[in-house]
Write an enzyme that holds these catalytic residues in place. Sequence first.
Site, PDB file in Angstrom:
ATOM      1  N   GLY A  49       0.774  -1.232   0.000  1.00 32.79           N
ATOM      2  CA  GLY A  49       0.000   0.000   0.000  1.00 32.79           C
ATOM      3  C   GLY A  49       0.807   1.285   0.000  1.00 32.79           C
ATOM      4  O   GLY A  49       0.382   2.295  -0.545  1.00 32.79           O
ATOM      5  N   GLU A 104       4.129   4.526   6.066  1.00 29.47           N
ATOM      6  CA  GLU A 104       2.885   3.734   6.029  1.00 29.47           C
ATOM      7  C   GLU A 104       1.831   4.439   5.182  1.00 29.47           C
ATOM      8  O   GLU A 104       1.782   5.664   5.152  1.00 29.47           O
ATOM      9  CB  GLU A 104       2.326   3.587   7.450  1.00 29.47           C
ATOM     10  N   ASP A 105       0.997   3.655   4.543  1.00 37.38           N
ATOM     11  CA  ASP A 105      -0.106   4.236   3.781  1.00 37.38           C
ATOM     12  C   ASP A 105      -1.210   4.714   4.718  1.00 37.38           C
ATOM     13  O   ASP A 105      -1.641   5.862   4.661  1.00 37.38           O
ATOM     14  CB  ASP A 105      -0.658   3.227   2.764  1.00 37.38           C
ATOM     15  N   ASP A 108      -5.098   2.260  10.681  1.00 41.43           N
ATOM     16  CA  ASP A 108      -6.518   2.008  10.940  1.00 41.43           C
ATOM     17  C   ASP A 108      -6.664   1.601  12.407  1.00 41.43           C
ATOM     18  O   ASP A 108      -6.768   2.441  13.289  1.00 41.43           O
ATOM     19  CB  ASP A 108      -7.005   0.936   9.955  1.00 41.43           C
ATOM     20  N   LYS A 136      -7.059   6.970  10.286  1.00 44.62           N
ATOM     21  CA  LYS A 136      -8.513   6.990  10.463  1.00 44.62           C
ATOM     22  C   LYS A 136      -8.877   7.492  11.848  1.00 44.62           C
ATOM     23  O   LYS A 136      -8.194   7.171  12.823  1.00 44.62           O
ATOM     24  CB  LYS A 136      -9.091   5.585  10.273  1.00 44.62           C
ATOM     25  N   PHE A 157     -13.881   2.686   4.660  1.00 43.72           N
ATOM     26  CA  PHE A 157     -12.885   1.957   3.886  1.00 43.72           C
ATOM     27  C   PHE A 157     -12.525   2.755   2.641  1.00 43.72           C
ATOM     28  O   PHE A 157     -13.388   3.091   1.842  1.00 43.72           O
ATOM     29  CB  PHE A 157     -13.371   0.557   3.509  1.00 43.72           C
ATOM     30  N   ASP A 164      -5.766  -0.610  -1.636  1.00 46.66           N
ATOM     31  CA  ASP A 164      -6.552  -1.531  -2.450  1.00 46.66           C
ATOM     32  C   ASP A 164      -7.792  -2.028  -1.732  1.00 46.66           C
ATOM     33  O   ASP A 164      -7.916  -1.931  -0.508  1.00 46.66           O
ATOM     34  CB  ASP A 164      -5.706  -2.758  -2.815  1.00 46.66           C
ATOM     35  N   ARG A 170      -5.477   0.338  -6.622  1.00 43.70           N
ATOM     36  CA  ARG A 170      -4.257   0.992  -6.135  1.00 43.70           C
ATOM     37  C   ARG A 170      -3.800   2.116  -7.055  1.00 43.70           C
ATOM     38  O   ARG A 170      -3.111   3.043  -6.618  1.00 43.70           O
ATOM     39  CB  ARG A 170      -3.111  -0.026  -6.024  1.00 43.70           C
TER      40      ARG A 170
HETATM   41  P1  IMP Z   1      -4.381  -1.622  10.842  1.00 40.35           P
HETATM   42  O1  IMP Z   1      -3.496  -2.723  11.305  1.00 40.35           O
HETATM   43  O2  IMP Z   1      -5.812  -1.884  11.164  1.00 40.35           O
HETATM   44  O3  IMP Z   1      -3.917  -0.256  11.287  1.00 40.35           O
HETATM   45  O4  IMP Z   1      -4.351  -1.650   9.255  1.00 40.35           O
HETATM   46  C1  IMP Z   1      -3.221  -1.302   8.546  1.00 40.35           C
HETATM   47  C2  IMP Z   1      -3.219  -1.846   7.142  1.00 40.35           C
HETATM   48  O5  IMP Z   1      -4.508  -2.275   6.699  1.00 40.35           O
HETATM   49  C3  IMP Z   1      -2.812  -0.738   6.199  1.00 40.35           C
HETATM   50  O6  IMP Z   1      -1.417  -0.698   6.047  1.00 40.35           O
HETATM   51  C4  IMP Z   1      -3.552  -1.094   4.933  1.00 40.35           C
HETATM   52  O7  IMP Z   1      -2.785  -1.976   4.154  1.00 40.35           O
HETATM   53  C5  IMP Z   1      -4.792  -1.803   5.404  1.00 40.35           C
HETATM   54  N1  IMP Z   1      -5.957  -0.889   5.505  1.00 40.35           N
HETATM   55  C6  IMP Z   1      -6.501  -0.350   6.616  1.00 40.35           C
HETATM   56  N2  IMP Z   1      -7.545   0.436   6.332  1.00 40.35           N
HETATM   57  C7  IMP Z   1      -7.659   0.402   4.988  1.00 40.35           C
HETATM   58  C8  IMP Z   1      -8.572   1.046   4.074  1.00 40.35           C
HETATM   59  O8  IMP Z   1      -9.477   1.820   4.411  1.00 40.35           O
HETATM   60  N3  IMP Z   1      -8.361   0.766   2.759  1.00 40.35           N
HETATM   61  C9  IMP Z   1      -7.358  -0.066   2.307  1.00 40.35           C
HETATM   62  N4  IMP Z   1      -6.515  -0.676   3.126  1.00 40.35           N
HETATM   63  C10 IMP Z   1      -6.648  -0.438   4.458  1.00 40.35           C
END
Ligand code: IMP
Length: 186
Positions: A49, A104-105, A108, A136, A157, A164, A170
């Site tokens: 990402g 990081e992208d 969440d 977020k 999302f 993606d 992407r």
């Molecule tokens: P976390 O562990 O919940 O913080 O999620 C982190 C990873 O989940 C990110 O690096 C993304 O690859 C993916 N991710 C989280 N939210 C989204 C979203 O809204 N769209 C796409 N990918 C997401």
Amino acid sequence: MTDGEPRADGVARILIGDQEIQLRIGEMAIALDATYGDDVPLLVGVLNGAVTFMTDLMRAMTIALEIDFMAVSSYGAATQSSGVVRILKDLDREIEGRRVVVVEDIVDSGLTLQYLLDVLERRNPRDLRVVALLKKEKPNAIAVQVDHIGFTIPDEFVIGYGLDYAGKYRNLPYVAVLDPRIYAGE
Ligand code: IMP
């Protein structure tokens, strides 16, 4: 400013336009240049990402830097974090004594980032900072270190600019909310 951009199927609405992203990245690059100066930071991009963000960010920076990548398991085709994180590809180099910037992208739940930081911290870098394009607004997210945030976004999302859904979208140049009809019945 996003009204003129063509929308792909699956896009509910555009959240952050192409130009707005580039402007913000320019500001973040100036801040990073100032932090590291002559120290040659190692930018660690989190695949897949963060690829788009990483390439734009590094080109907006003017100091000497190096890059490397890590891949961790993601959601697969789901829109919720499973909380289980695995390293799929590790760094190619040692980071002991280095100044490391995790790129990081999106943050969440924060679980992926927290896991990565724990892993990298154990390798004794000189310091470890985090740059995330998106974060977020999530009341129950874990409190994880993020030093520079591009944009804070609602808890929806999102796709595009590297992000993606089931491997697709992407290549959209903007960040958009995924049309919920795409994952209805998931
Ligand atoms: P976390 O562990 O919940 O913080 O999620 C982190 C990873 O989940 C990110 O690096 C993304 O690859 C993916 N991710 C989280 N939210 C989204 C979203 O809204 N769209 C796409 N990918 C997401």
